[in-house]
Design a protein around this motif. Structure first.
Motif, short mmCIF file in Angstrom:
data_model
loop_
_atom_site.label_atom_id
_atom_site.label_comp_id
_atom_site.label_asym_id
_atom_site.label_seq_id
_atom_site.Cartn_x
_atom_site.Cartn_y
_atom_site.Cartn_z
N GLU A 96 15.61 21.21 16.81
CA GLU A 96 17.17 21.23 17.17
C GLU A 96 17.44 22.61 16.84
O GLU A 96 18.78 23.19 17.50
CB GLU A 96 17.58 20.27 15.98
N GLU A 97 16.92 23.58 15.67
CA GLU A 97 17.41 24.83 15.42
C GLU A 97 17.18 25.69 16.71
O GLU A 97 17.99 26.49 17.11
CB GLU A 97 16.66 25.41 14.09
N ARG A 116 19.68 25.07 19.25
CA ARG A 116 21.05 25.63 18.74
C ARG A 116 21.12 27.01 18.93
O ARG A 116 22.02 27.78 19.39
CB ARG A 116 21.54 25.16 17.49
#
Length: 281
Positions: free
Chosen positions: A85-86, A89
């Motif tokens: 997810e990081e 992003r």
């Protein structure tokens, strides 16, 4: 990577973390990235990369043709230091970090966004009412609130003793003793229309046994699937071959988990999903 109470050391640690994540996820990092994102000089960017070389020897190699550092295939980073997810992003087109994605890295392989998420309606409520209910939950107080229910009375005032909060994956609920029903119930915060100022309760609150009790769900790929499908579901949920996925959850939250995973509810209501519960015979 140092004493984070010192702003200079904290900033340096952030740059080193970026070098590591960029090299690991994107496969590349260069001085221009650090200069564009953190506003440091090229000399400082070079020093940062050299420092990372010292901390993780051999993790980066310099590509003379492309004039950039690249993370080697066997590069390792600490477990839990980053997530997919990081990475999405920070680095993927359509992610939320504009400075990182448009840094001078030569990594723009396509135009337009290639990342999106389903945007569900935001569940929110009366902020002042939530403040009062929240305060009551912290201080063990009683609060009279106006609640819109989809069952029974459509619009009613009720006195509750909130004591816990739970998220079902979509929205927040407050767990509270309801004076009118004489039992603990979950109240959706978005349906709390109004609330009085909390007051001292007249009687001690009972123990919420369903909140305190933990139950274990043992799940496996549904038997109605063929072998290839079961293997795919096992891979998706991280279940070992012929293994079982074990989930520990509060009794009060059990049906939320069942609903999210599309398995039968605790009252036996059937659901045709990809997982099924392992029933002891």
């Amino acid at each position: 990577m140092g004493n984070f109470s010192n702003p200079t050391l904290w900033a340096a640690a952030q740059r080193l973390a970026f070098i590591e994540k960029s090299a690991w996820w994107r496969g590349t990092v260069n001085r221009q990235d650090l200069q564009a994102i953190f506003g440091v000089s090229l000399a400082q960017a070079s020093a940062d990369i050299q420092k990372y070389h010292e901390l993780n020897p051999g993790a980066l190699v310099y590509n003379l043709n492309k004039k950039r550092y690249e993370g080697i295939q066997t590069m390792s980073i600490p477990e839990g230091s980053t997530t997919l997810e990081e990475a999405l992003r920070l680095f993927f087109p359509g992610g939320s970090n504009e400075r990182v994605r448009f840094a001078a890295s030569g990594m723009a392989v396509a135009t337009g966004a290639r990342l999106d998420m389903v945007a569900l309606p935001q569940r929110s409520g009366n902020l002042e009412a939530m403040r009062r209910v929240f305060m009551a939950s912290l201080q063990g107080l009683s609060v009279r609130m106006r609640y819109l229910s989809v069952h029974g009375a459509k619009d009613s005032w009720r006195v509750v003793r909130p004591h816990a909060w739970g998220h079902d994956g979509n929205r927040w609920h407050v767990r509270a003793w309801c004076e009118a029903s004489g039992e603990f119930r979950d109240f959706v915060i978005g349906r709390i229309v109004d609330a009085d100022w909390p007051v001292e309760a007249e009687e001690p609150m009972p123990v919420d046994k369903e909140w305190e009790e933990m139950v274990t769900l043992k799940l496996r790929p549904a038997s109605g699937l063929d072998a290839a499908q079961r293997a795919a579901i096992a891979q998706d949920y991280g279940i070992a071959t012929n293994g079982v996925l074990t989930i520990s959850v509060r009794k009060a939250m059990e049906n939320y988990v069942r609903a999210r995973l599309n398995i039968a509810l605790s009252d036996g209501t059937a659901a045709a999903g990809q997982l099924e519960e392992v029933i002891k015979k």
